[in-house]
Design a protein around this motif. Structure first.
Motif, PDB file in Angstrom:
ATOM      1  N   GLU A   1      16.148 -11.362  30.571  1.00  0.00           N
ATOM      2  CA  GLU A   1      15.144 -11.035  29.392  1.00  0.00           C
ATOM      3  C   GLU A   1      14.770  -9.680  29.298  1.00  0.00           C
ATOM      4  N   GLU A   2      14.298  -9.025  28.444  1.00  0.00           N
ATOM      5  CA  GLU A   2      13.540  -7.691  28.431  1.00  0.00           C
ATOM      6  C   GLU A   2      12.022  -8.097  27.699  1.00  0.00           C
ATOM      7  N   ARG A   3      11.136  -7.349  28.074  1.00  0.00           N
ATOM      8  CA  ARG A   3       9.767  -7.457  27.500  1.00  0.00           C
ATOM      9  C   ARG A   3       9.052  -6.282  27.128  1.00  0.00           C
ATOM     10  N   ARG A   4       8.241  -6.333  26.050  1.00  0.00           N
ATOM     11  CA  ARG A   4       7.838  -5.180  25.397  1.00  0.00           C
ATOM     12  C   ARG A   4       6.164  -5.003  25.781  1.00  0.00           C
ATOM     13  N   ALA A   5       5.737  -4.220  26.002  1.00  0.00           N
ATOM     14  CA  ALA A   5       4.241  -4.225  26.571  1.00  0.00           C
ATOM     15  C   ALA A   5       3.535  -2.894  25.984  1.00  0.00           C
ATOM     16  N   SER A   6       2.239  -2.976  25.812  1.00  0.00           N
ATOM     17  CA  SER A   6       1.193  -1.949  25.614  1.00  0.00           C
ATOM     18  C   SER A   6       0.360  -1.826  26.855  1.00  0.00           C
ATOM     19  N   HIS A   7      -0.115  -0.837  27.176  1.00  0.00           N
ATOM     20  CA  HIS A   7      -1.331  -0.591  28.164  1.00  0.00           C
ATOM     21  C   HIS A   7      -2.221   0.483  28.007  1.00  0.00           C
ATOM     22  N   ILE A   8      -3.393   0.201  28.492  1.00  0.00           N
ATOM     23  CA  ILE A   8      -4.615   1.272  28.475  1.00  0.00           C
ATOM     24  C   ILE A   8      -4.656   1.550  30.023  1.00  0.00           C
ATOM     25  N   LEU A   9      -4.425   2.916  30.288  1.00  0.00           N
ATOM     26  CA  LEU A   9      -4.494   3.380  31.689  1.00  0.00           C
ATOM     27  C   LEU A   9      -5.579   4.119  31.841  1.00  0.00           C
ATOM     28  N   LEU A  10      -6.475   4.007  32.919  1.00  0.00           N
ATOM     29  CA  LEU A  10      -7.495   4.886  33.323  1.00  0.00           C
ATOM     30  C   LEU A  10      -7.158   5.136  34.669  1.00  0.00           C
ATOM     31  N   ASN A  11      -7.165   6.696  34.792  1.00  0.00           N
ATOM     32  CA  ASN A  11      -6.789   7.115  36.144  1.00  0.00           C
ATOM     33  C   ASN A  11      -7.803   6.953  37.316  1.00  0.00           C
ATOM     34  N   LEU A  12      -7.337   6.343  38.378  1.00  0.00           N
ATOM     35  CA  LEU A  12      -8.128   6.152  39.709  1.00  0.00           C
ATOM     36  C   LEU A  12      -7.335   6.193  41.071  1.00  0.00           C
TER      37      LEU A  12
ATOM     38  N   GLN B   1      -5.118   7.094  29.573  1.00  0.00           N
ATOM     39  CA  GLN B   1      -5.009   8.467  30.280  1.00  0.00           C
ATOM     40  C   GLN B   1      -3.346   8.766  30.647  1.00  0.00           C
ATOM     41  N   ASP B   2      -2.532   7.791  29.871  1.00  0.00           N
ATOM     42  CA  ASP B   2      -1.010   7.950  30.098  1.00  0.00           C
ATOM     43  C   ASP B   2      -0.410   8.645  29.132  1.00  0.00           C
ATOM     44  N   PRO B   3      -0.262  10.052  29.272  1.00  0.00           N
ATOM     45  CA  PRO B   3       0.236  11.013  28.221  1.00  0.00           C
ATOM     46  C   PRO B   3       1.474  10.497  27.487  1.00  0.00           C
ATOM     47  N   GLY B   4       2.169   9.550  28.136  1.00  0.00           N
ATOM     48  CA  GLY B   4       3.473   9.291  27.581  1.00  0.00           C
ATOM     49  C   GLY B   4       3.533   7.962  26.568  1.00  0.00           C
ATOM     50  N   SER B   5       2.290   7.471  26.735  1.00  0.00           N
ATOM     51  CA  SER B   5       2.161   6.016  25.718  1.00  0.00           C
ATOM     52  C   SER B   5       0.953   6.155  24.848  1.00  0.00           C
ATOM     53  N   ALA B   6      -0.062   6.885  25.174  1.00  0.00           N
ATOM     54  CA  ALA B   6      -1.281   6.652  24.765  1.00  0.00           C
ATOM     55  C   ALA B   6      -1.126   6.991  23.120  1.00  0.00           C
ATOM     56  N   GLN B   7      -0.614   8.173  22.840  1.00  0.00           N
ATOM     57  CA  GLN B   7      -0.448   8.602  21.234  1.00  0.00           C
ATOM     58  C   GLN B   7       0.428   7.519  20.498  1.00  0.00           C
ATOM     59  N   ASN B   8       0.908   6.650  21.018  1.00  0.00           N
ATOM     60  CA  ASN B   8       1.755   5.520  20.484  1.00  0.00           C
ATOM     61  C   ASN B   8       1.075   4.115  20.579  1.00  0.00           C
ATOM     62  N   GLY B   9      -0.141   4.229  20.821  1.00  0.00           N
ATOM     63  CA  GLY B   9      -0.837   3.051  21.083  1.00  0.00           C
ATOM     64  C   GLY B   9      -0.872   2.146  22.218  1.00  0.00           C
TER      65      GLY B   9
ATOM     66  N   LEU C   1       4.885   0.932  25.402  1.00  0.00           N
ATOM     67  CA  LEU C   1       5.787   1.212  26.470  1.00  0.00           C
ATOM     68  C   LEU C   1       7.367   0.750  26.164  1.00  0.00           C
ATOM     69  N   GLY C   2       7.306   0.002  24.994  1.00  0.00           N
ATOM     70  CA  GLY C   2       8.856  -0.096  24.683  1.00  0.00           C
ATOM     71  C   GLY C   2       9.290  -1.422  25.522  1.00  0.00           C
ATOM     72  N   PHE C   3      10.596  -1.899  25.357  1.00  0.00           N
ATOM     73  CA  PHE C   3      11.144  -2.938  26.280  1.00  0.00           C
ATOM     74  C   PHE C   3      11.776  -2.481  27.302  1.00  0.00           C
TER      75      PHE C   3
ATOM     76  N   HIS D   1      -5.091  -0.737  34.707  1.00  0.00           N
ATOM     77  CA  HIS D   1      -4.335  -0.951  33.683  1.00  0.00           C
ATOM     78  C   HIS D   1      -4.986  -2.318  32.886  1.00  0.00           C
ATOM     79  N   ILE D   2      -4.986  -2.271  31.363  1.00  0.00           N
ATOM     80  CA  ILE D   2      -5.162  -3.315  30.531  1.00  0.00           C
ATOM     81  C   ILE D   2      -3.828  -3.520  29.857  1.00  0.00           C
ATOM     82  N   ILE D   3      -3.145  -4.677  30.157  1.00  0.00           N
ATOM     83  CA  ILE D   3      -1.871  -4.827  29.422  1.00  0.00           C
ATOM     84  C   ILE D   3      -1.925  -5.675  28.206  1.00  0.00           C
ATOM     85  N   GLN D   4      -1.008  -5.426  27.374  1.00  0.00           N
ATOM     86  CA  GLN D   4      -0.841  -6.548  26.225  1.00  0.00           C
ATOM     87  C   GLN D   4       0.439  -6.850  26.289  1.00  0.00           C
ATOM     88  N   LEU D   5       1.028  -8.212  26.149  1.00  0.00           N
ATOM     89  CA  LEU D   5       2.612  -8.364  26.088  1.00  0.00           C
ATOM     90  C   LEU D   5       2.781  -8.486  24.528  1.00  0.00           C
ATOM     91  N   THR D   6       3.528  -7.678  23.930  1.00  0.00           N
ATOM     92  CA  THR D   6       3.739  -7.540  22.484  1.00  0.00           C
ATOM     93  C   THR D   6       5.014  -8.190  21.999  1.00  0.00           C
TER      94      THR D   6
END
Length: 645
Positions: A268-279, A318-326, A329-331, A364-369
């Motif tokens: 199966e595939e999963r779709r998630a969003s995350h908030i990344l703080l660089n450390l 602080q993830d430039p690839g996903s921040a602007q998309n809320g 991260l897609g599936f 990371h703070i992750i939300q499974l969407t």
């Protein structure tokens, strides 16, 4: 997932049987059931690796490739180089096994049991209900020359081996600053000018007399030898060829599809969003605490109001690839993300928000969407793959049955290959001028790259009595029997045979010497401030070179230009290119590497850490070689078999 195993007494007994020896780890030499009389190919303190172990290990690798890529012609991979690489891996395994024994590391009961239950090879042999086909497993293991205990011990060995390497793999540290400093230096750019003195332009000025040719020939006779060769006829019993002749009923293909379509559809595939703080990994101090506090505050906010996750991701991630998309991260499927992130996502329920997850990238703070189950692939799409699998399985059984007959006939009627060819419907093939080092033709490498077969055809009875060799396993589920039809002893070729070649080599050597002398003369003049060309060669236009950008300058010249010290400019260096000629390089300026984007920098830190860890692991293995006095007793093959000139 394992409910069926728990409910099935037969399967449980089978698994327990596999576990009998899994808890006493003894390494490669301990779990092998090979013939003790097989020649030794590797020696190290307290253990050996035999030719039989080497052969079986290579056969196992070939078999894995067959199973994972049925359409692949694995004969192309069964070369002397590939076989030697298998031997090097076996040595590494035995070195780690020795370290495991010294440190008394044992795979735990639960770890081994989990490995057996999660093993992809075993799971691929379950039906639609999850029941393990014990009979099929034992039959396939028997074809590989393995028992239940051997297979289980190999899994236990892999677990113990992983524990030895784990310390190095988990302690490899690289801060962004360290990675940046190293990579900036490595990928520094330099302005260079290159002058090439091509040996060919000096050929016309070279004079070679018959006396020179005679002297060169006498001094280099060993380079003009004709090796010992044999012409051979041979038969190949090939499981892949057997598979082509097997017909599978369409009803059987459909039945297999219906029983296994869920498993064949993939994960199966999963779709998630995350908030990344660089450390940075291992970071401490007030700055690190501030980032951790910010992460806790954000976690409180998103758990209180999950609908604000996308907004908070845009404002804080602080993830430039996903921040602007809320933070979206897609599936993605299992294993696509780093381990801690992957484990969190595939352990969550849809809509759930994780606690703070730490990876090498930061917090990371992750939300499974969303969760997308694998779509059941239609029969038409899967038919050819299933057909190949069924043919391969049946061919393996038939190969095992026919192999004994093949071996008996070539031995019992050893003065000819015709009886075996007629009985089994095989075609007698021929190879010319096979040497002790291998074949004279690239087309024959897959057969004559095998050292056991070469040893057999150069044995006394094969050459003197022209008898069939025994049936020899050359890997890739292939047996070969060969018969020498002609033998040519090694000899030194007469000068008359190789005079043109000798003259050409001597001419090229003298031309290269002139090119090097002229290049050195030019370097002295240019270094003193001269600008005139020498022998119609001048410094080329200034170009920028670096290790990460291909250009008009040859890689070996770039490597030298980047290696030489450039504390004082201009800096000079040369490259002797052998028979090709000579190069002079002038370094005129140094340029800093351009700044990289944040996302690329993060990837570089990860890659740098992996490279550093790999170097540590390699150094550790080298130290084990010295510690255990490890020696490979067979010569390393040439990269490409070349016919003797």
């Amino acid at each position: 997932m394992f409910e069926t195993i728990r409910q099935s007494k037969i399967v449980m007994v089978f698994l327990l049987g596999l576990l009998v020896v899994a808890f006493v780890f003894v390494g490669v030499s301990g779990y092998s059931s090979f013939n003790d009389k097989s020649p030794t190919v590797v020696e190290l303190d307290g253990a050996t690796i035999t030719q039989a172990q080497w052969d079986q290990a290579h056969e196992a690798e070939i078999q894995k490739l067959r199973e994972s890529m049925p359409q692949l012609d694995v004969k192309l991979l069964d070369t002397p180089e590939a076989r030697y690489a298998t031997l090097e891996r076996l040595l590494q395994d035995e070195l780690v096994a020795a370290a495991v024994r010294k440190q008394r590391i044992v795979a735990g009961d639960l770890a081994v049991q989990r490995a057996l239950r999660d093993d992809p090879w075993l799971n691929a042999r379950r039906d639609a209900s999850g029941n393990l086909d014990v009979k099929q497993v034992r039959e396939e293991l028997a074809i590989r020359g393995m028992s239940d205990e051997t297979y289980a011990a190999q899994l236990a060995y892999a677990l113990a081996q992983a524990q030895v390497a784990q310390g190095l793999q988990t302690t490899g540290l690289a801060t962004r600053a360290a990675a940046k400093a190293t990579l900036d230096a490595y990928f520094e750019r330099r302005q260079v000018q290159v002058a090439l003195f091509d040996a060919r332009q000096f050929t016309g000025a070279v004079t070679v007399s018959d006396a020179d040719v005679q002297t060169f020939y006498e001094d280099n006779k060993t380079n003009f030898k004709a090796p010992e060769t044999v012409d051979v006829a041979y038969l190949v019993l090939d499981q892949a060829e057997i598979a082509k002749s097997i017909e599978i009923n369409e009803a059987d293909i459909k039945a297999y599809y219906e029983q296994n379509k869920s498993r064949l559809s993939g994960p199966e595939e999963r779709r998630a969003s995350h908030i990344l703080l660089n450390l940075d990994k291992g970071a401490t101090g007030d700055a690190a605490k501030a980032i951790e506090e910010k992460a806790k505050n954000l976690l409180t906010q998103v758990k209180a109001d999950p609908a604000r996750f996308a907004q908070l991701a845009k404002e804080n991630s602080q993830d430039p690839g996903s921040a602007q998309n809320g933070g979206d991260l897609g599936f993605f499927g299992p294993g696509a993300m780093v381990q801690a992130f992957n484990d969190a996502v595939f352990g969550m329920k849809k809509g759930e928000i994780s606690d703070i997850i730490r990876t090498d990238f930061g917090l990371h703070i992750i939300q499974l969407t969303d969760v997308k189950s694998a779509a059941i692939k239609p029969y038409a799409e899967m038919r050819d793959t299933i057909l190949a699998d069924l043919r391969s399985s049946q061919a393996a059984r038939k190969f095992a049955e026919v192999a004994e007959s093949f071996s008996n006939v070539v031995y019992e009627q050893a003065d000819s290959l015709e009886p075996a060819a007629k009985r089994l419907g095989l075609t007698i093939m021929n190879s010319k001028a096979v040497t002790r080092q291998g074949p004279s033709s690239e087309a024959d490498v897959a057969i004559w790259g095998n050292p056991k077969l070469l040893e057999a055809v150069f044995a006394g009875d094969a050459i003197n009595k022209k008898l069939n060799t025994a049936a020899i396993d050359i890997g890739g589920s292939r047996l070969v029997s060969a018969r020498v039809t002609a033998h040519q002893a090694a000899r030194t070729r007469d000068l008359a045979e190789v005079k043109d070649r000798v003259k050409a080599l001597l001419t090229a050597q003298k031309a290269a010497e002139r090119a090097a002398a002229t290049g050195k003369e030019a370097l002295a003049k240019w270094r003193d401030g001269g600008t005139d060309s020498v022998a119609n060669v001048s410094l080329g236009k200034s170009v920028t070179v670096s290790r990460d950008q291909a250009g008009t300058v040859a890689p070996n010249l770039i490597a030298e230009a980047m290696r030489v010290s450039a504390k004082q400019l201009p800096a000079w260096t040369t490259v002797d290119q052998g028979l090709q000629g000579f190069a002079v390089i002038k370094i005129t300026a140094i340029e800093k590497r351009p700044e990289t984007e944040a996302s690329q920098a993060a990837r570089e830190v990860q890659q740098f850490t992996q490279a550093w860890t790999g170097a540590e692991l390699k150094a550790y293995l080298e130290s084990l070689k010295a510690r255990f006095n490890a020696k490979i007793l067979v010569p390393k093959p040439a990269t490409t078999p070349v016919a003797a000139g």
